[in-house]
Design an enzyme around this catalytic site. Structure first.
Site, PDB file in Angstrom:
ATOM      1  N   CYS A  23       0.824  -1.201   0.000  1.00 25.66           N
ATOM      2  CA  CYS A  23       0.000   0.000   0.000  1.00 25.66           C
ATOM      3  C   CYS A  23       0.856   1.249   0.000  1.00 25.66           C
ATOM      4  O   CYS A  23       2.065   1.201   0.253  1.00 25.66           O
ATOM      5  CB  CYS A  23      -0.861   0.046   1.254  1.00 25.66           C
ATOM      6  SG  CYS A  23      -1.978  -1.345   1.379  1.00 25.66           S
ATOM      7  N   GLY A  30      -0.233   0.791  -5.199  1.00 24.63           N
ATOM      8  CA  GLY A  30      -1.532   0.148  -5.057  1.00 24.63           C
ATOM      9  C   GLY A  30      -2.528   0.665  -6.053  1.00 24.63           C
ATOM     10  O   GLY A  30      -2.753   1.870  -6.130  1.00 24.63           O
ATOM     11  N   ASN A  39       0.210   0.788   5.880  1.00 24.69           N
ATOM     12  CA  ASN A  39       1.033   0.061   4.917  1.00 24.69           C
ATOM     13  C   ASN A  39       1.851  -0.955   5.702  1.00 24.69           C
ATOM     14  O   ASN A  39       2.529  -0.581   6.658  1.00 24.69           O
ATOM     15  CB  ASN A  39       1.966   1.027   4.169  1.00 24.69           C
ATOM     16  CG  ASN A  39       2.967   0.317   3.257  1.00 24.69           C
ATOM     17  OD1 ASN A  39       4.060   0.807   3.042  1.00 24.69           O
ATOM     18  ND2 ASN A  39       2.618  -0.835   2.727  1.00 24.69           N
ATOM     19  N   GLY A  40       1.755  -2.219   5.291  1.00 26.80           N
ATOM     20  CA  GLY A  40       2.498  -3.265   5.987  1.00 26.80           C
ATOM     21  C   GLY A  40       1.585  -4.415   6.295  1.00 26.80           C
ATOM     22  O   GLY A  40       0.422  -4.428   5.903  1.00 26.80           O
ATOM     23  N   CYS A  83      12.851  -2.850   4.359  1.00 29.24           N
ATOM     24  CA  CYS A  83      12.627  -3.814   3.276  1.00 29.24           C
ATOM     25  C   CYS A  83      13.541  -3.521   2.091  1.00 29.24           C
ATOM     26  O   CYS A  83      13.390  -2.502   1.416  1.00 29.24           O
ATOM     27  CB  CYS A  83      11.163  -3.727   2.847  1.00 29.24           C
ATOM     28  SG  CYS A  83      10.820  -4.572   1.299  1.00 29.24           S
ATOM     29  N   TYR A 143      12.571  -3.163  -6.329  1.00 33.10           N
ATOM     30  CA  TYR A 143      11.426  -3.072  -7.235  1.00 33.10           C
ATOM     31  C   TYR A 143      10.365  -2.060  -6.828  1.00 33.10           C
ATOM     32  O   TYR A 143       9.863  -1.319  -7.666  1.00 33.10           O
ATOM     33  CB  TYR A 143      10.763  -4.447  -7.354  1.00 33.10           C
ATOM     34  CG  TYR A 143       9.453  -4.423  -8.109  1.00 33.10           C
ATOM     35  CD1 TYR A 143       9.422  -4.417  -9.505  1.00 33.10           C
ATOM     36  CD2 TYR A 143       8.231  -4.379  -7.431  1.00 33.10           C
ATOM     37  CE1 TYR A 143       8.223  -4.376 -10.192  1.00 33.10           C
ATOM     38  CE2 TYR A 143       7.026  -4.342  -8.119  1.00 33.10           C
ATOM     39  CZ  TYR A 143       7.032  -4.338  -9.497  1.00 33.10           C
ATOM     40  OH  TYR A 143       5.849  -4.295 -10.168  1.00 33.10           O
ATOM     41  N   CYS A 200       7.145 -13.085   1.162  1.00 30.73           N
ATOM     42  CA  CYS A 200       7.202 -11.975   2.123  1.00 30.73           C
ATOM     43  C   CYS A 200       5.941 -12.013   2.969  1.00 30.73           C
ATOM     44  O   CYS A 200       4.847 -12.153   2.434  1.00 30.73           O
ATOM     45  CB  CYS A 200       7.279 -10.640   1.381  1.00 30.73           C
ATOM     46  SG  CYS A 200       7.207  -9.230   2.510  1.00 30.73           S
ATOM     47  N   CYS A 252      15.729  -5.924   5.889  1.00 32.22           N
ATOM     48  CA  CYS A 252      15.058  -7.223   5.829  1.00 32.22           C
ATOM     49  C   CYS A 252      15.269  -7.750   4.413  1.00 32.22           C
ATOM     50  O   CYS A 252      14.848  -7.111   3.445  1.00 32.22           O
ATOM     51  CB  CYS A 252      13.561  -7.089   6.113  1.00 32.22           C
ATOM     52  SG  CYS A 252      12.683  -8.648   5.821  1.00 32.22           S
ATOM     53  N   CYS A 271      13.022 -12.298   1.697  1.00 27.33           N
ATOM     54  CA  CYS A 271      12.576 -12.893   0.424  1.00 27.33           C
ATOM     55  C   CYS A 271      13.734 -13.575  -0.304  1.00 27.33           C
ATOM     56  O   CYS A 271      13.525 -14.456  -1.126  1.00 27.33           O
ATOM     57  CB  CYS A 271      11.900 -11.839  -0.451  1.00 27.33           C
ATOM     58  SG  CYS A 271      12.839 -10.318  -0.672  1.00 27.33           S
TER      59      CYS A 271
HETATM   60  P1  AMP Z   1       7.109 -13.396 -12.802  1.00 22.45           P
HETATM   61  O1  AMP Z   1       6.547 -13.386 -14.167  1.00 22.45           O
HETATM   62  O2  AMP Z   1       6.136 -14.021 -11.830  1.00 22.45           O
HETATM   63  O3  AMP Z   1       8.464 -14.022 -12.706  1.00 22.45           O
HETATM   64  O4  AMP Z   1       7.229 -11.888 -12.333  1.00 22.45           O
HETATM   65  C1  AMP Z   1       8.414 -11.159 -12.555  1.00 22.45           C
HETATM   66  C2  AMP Z   1       8.103  -9.721 -12.827  1.00 22.45           C
HETATM   67  O5  AMP Z   1       7.243  -9.196 -11.814  1.00 22.45           O
HETATM   68  C3  AMP Z   1       9.362  -8.896 -12.838  1.00 22.45           C
HETATM   69  O6  AMP Z   1       9.391  -8.209 -14.091  1.00 22.45           O
HETATM   70  C4  AMP Z   1       9.234  -7.922 -11.690  1.00 22.45           C
HETATM   71  O7  AMP Z   1       9.573  -6.622 -12.075  1.00 22.45           O
HETATM   72  C5  AMP Z   1       7.785  -7.998 -11.289  1.00 22.45           C
HETATM   73  N1  AMP Z   1       7.589  -8.097  -9.825  1.00 22.45           N
HETATM   74  C6  AMP Z   1       8.404  -8.592  -8.903  1.00 22.45           C
HETATM   75  N2  AMP Z   1       7.847  -8.522  -7.664  1.00 22.45           N
HETATM   76  C7  AMP Z   1       6.638  -7.968  -7.814  1.00 22.45           C
HETATM   77  C8  AMP Z   1       5.576  -7.598  -6.918  1.00 22.45           C
HETATM   78  N3  AMP Z   1       5.675  -7.834  -5.624  1.00 22.45           N
HETATM   79  N4  AMP Z   1       4.480  -7.021  -7.432  1.00 22.45           N
HETATM   80  C9  AMP Z   1       4.366  -6.816  -8.756  1.00 22.45           C
HETATM   81  N5  AMP Z   1       5.330  -7.122  -9.659  1.00 22.45           N
HETATM   82  C10 AMP Z   1       6.459  -7.691  -9.206  1.00 22.45           C
END
Ligand code: AMP
Length: 475
Positions: free
Chosen positions: A9, A35, A109-110, A243, A249, A389, A441, A444
């Site tokens: 969030c 979000g 958020n959290g 985090c 990301y 996570c 942290c 993951c």
């Molecule tokens: P996947 O296709 O499941 O391997 O997702 C990888 C892609 O999702 C990468 O391009 C990341 O930039 C993106 N990504 C990684 N973590 C998250 C997250 N928590 N929420 C949304 N996108 C994510």
């Protein structure tokens, strides 16, 4: 009833500005990446709390008319991430309640790891819950506290919860920000003309021409009222555990944490990745947008030219949030397209920030090969994501994380890349502020969870939550 375990969030609040709800609207707009499922604003004119929340994007929910109905010089807002299952208005925030001491709004958020235990206890004692959010547990604990002052009630409540929280509370005349003792999730303090701001990220301050004052410290509570900002540190100190995935990301590259822009941190990750996972190639291309700064860093460090070989359509939601494998598969094509002119006949290094299930990477590599690449070398600017996570980032359960069940060579085969390389955990830490200090942290990547909990139970809850929530028929 299902609980919210995945609370990605963004939160924002303004005190002391005549157009506080409009500034909050702008702030939420800048935090939209945190979000996209629902958004809400609660404001106060010094006497009453007004609020509006809906499913959808900030720009679609609020217009002149709705913002006119949110008067006053203080306001808080919230954007909530879309996850599978419980995508319902009742889970939108801020939560607004009336209790013994008047009205109270809260944006969180959290993620709390013991919310379900506390909730069970509260329900046994007669509490009735209106949502499946763990944030509601905090509100009940505040209402039941025997303390006199609201800030003491908040502390009393938060001493009972375990996990990650950055919170903004709004009463009729005060705004209170709190960060959990580990400081898992971000929260910054800023200033606008005549007023104060709290925000998940500093990028939201830039939009409203505010100034970043500082981060709210882990375990700190800031009470903002007519007299200004009062800081208290009511909790037992704990090791800082920000985090690290916010840097990898989640945060926007134009946000600043610990004095450094996320952009520079990501670029450094790219440089480090080039040092650790070098390979002979003709071009470096990012997976836009998340891999962009790291690809620039990789290119600078390696001397291999940076090119935009993939173009992103910005008008499609993140594929990650789509529930079905079949839809996800389609989603990547909706979102990205390869430029044949750039790629044909080249040995290509492709940079992304992370691999979760592996779906995106596999599709991208197929697309790059179809555009005529001679070789495809996939490089990831973070270590293998091996563990879910439980503190607020949306990740699938462990068995769905490709790196939890496959070796790097197996992942490489699945992706169909020529080679695959990840950044090391040590390398990642070296790129972050504090350069190797033990202040993050990284559960993951390492499985070292700073706040303990019953792992099997959390996994069950995680699974349960990904089912659509149970509806009780009233007729
Ligand atoms: P996947 O296709 O499941 O391997 O997702 C990888 C892609 O999702 C990468 O391009 C990341 O930039 C993106 N990504 C990684 N973590 C998250 C997250 N928590 N929420 C949304 N996108 C994510």
């Amino acid at each position: 009833m299902a609980f919210e375990l995945r609370e990605e969030c963004g939160i924002f609040g303004v005190f002391g500005h005549p157009e506080s709800s409009k500034l909050t609207y702008l702030g939420l707009h800048a935090l939209q990446h945190r979000g996209q499922e629902s958004a809400g604003i609660a404001s106060s004119d010094g006497e009453c709390i007004f609020f509006h929340k809906e499913m959808g994007l900030v720009a679609d929910i609020f217009d002149e008319e709705t913002l006119e109905k949110l008067p006053g010089h203080l306001a808080i807002g919230h954007v909530r991430y879309s996850t599978t299952g419980t995508s319902e208005l009742k889970n939108a925030q801020p939560i607004v309640v009336d209790f013994e001491q008047g009205s109270l709004a809260v944006a969180h958020n959290g993620n709390l790891v013991n919310a379900h235990v506390l909730r069970r206890e509260l329900e046994r004692e007669g509490s009735i819950f209106q949502s499946s959010m763990d944030t509601e547990v905090i509100v009940h604990l505040i209402a039941r506290s025997k303390e006199e002052l609201l800030e003491n009630r908040i502390v009393d409540a938060l001493e009972k919860v375990k996990g990650a929280y950055s919170l903004i509370f709004l009463t009729s005349d005060r705004m209170i920000g709190v960060r959990d003792p580990h400081g898992f999730r971000p929260l910054v303090l800023g200033k606008v003309k005549n007023g104060w701001v709290l925000s998940s990220e500093s990028c939201a301050l830039d939009l409203i021409e505010g100034e970043l004052v500082r981060e709210v410290d882990p375990g700190e509570m800031v009470i903002i009222d007519e007299r200004g900002v009062t800081s208290v540190r009511p909790f037992l100190p704990a090791p800082q555990r920000f985090c690290i995935f916010e840097f990898v990301y989640f945060s926007r590259p134009d946000s600043i944490f610990m004095g450094t822009s996320v952009y520079n941190i990501r670029k450094e990750m790219g440089r480090q990745l080039a040092r650790e996972q070098g390979v002979d190639a003709d071009i470096v291309i990012p997976v836009p947008d998340s891999g962009l700064p790291a690809a620039l860093g990789y290119s600078e460090e390696s001397g291999i030219p940076f090119m935009m070989g993939l173009i992103r359509n910005h008008y499609v939601g993140r594929t990650f949030i789509e529930p079905q494998q079949s839809i996800r598969h389609f989603g990547v094509k909706l979102k990205l397209n390869a430029i044949r002119d750039v790629i044909q006949g080249k040995r290509v290094i492709v940079i992304d920030d992370s691999i979760v299930r592996g779906t995106t990477g596999r599709k991208i590599i197929k697309m790059i090969r179809a555009a005529g690449a001679k070789e495809v070398h996939f490089r990831i600017s973070s270590p293998p994501t091996e563990y879910p996570c439980y503190y607020g980032i949306d990740t699938p359960i462990r068995r769905d994380l490709i790196a939890a069940t496959h070796s790097i060579e197996e992942i490489n085969r699945y992706l169909t890349s020529d080679t695959l390389g990840y950044l090391s955990v040590r390398g990642l830490h070296r790129c972050c502020p504090g350069q190797g200090a033990d202040i993050y942290c990284d559960a993951c990547f390492t499985g070292k969870y700073p706040v303990t909990f019953d792992f099997a139970e959390q996994e069950q809850l995680h699974l349960f939550r990904s089912q659509p929530s149970v509806k009780i028929k009233t007729r």
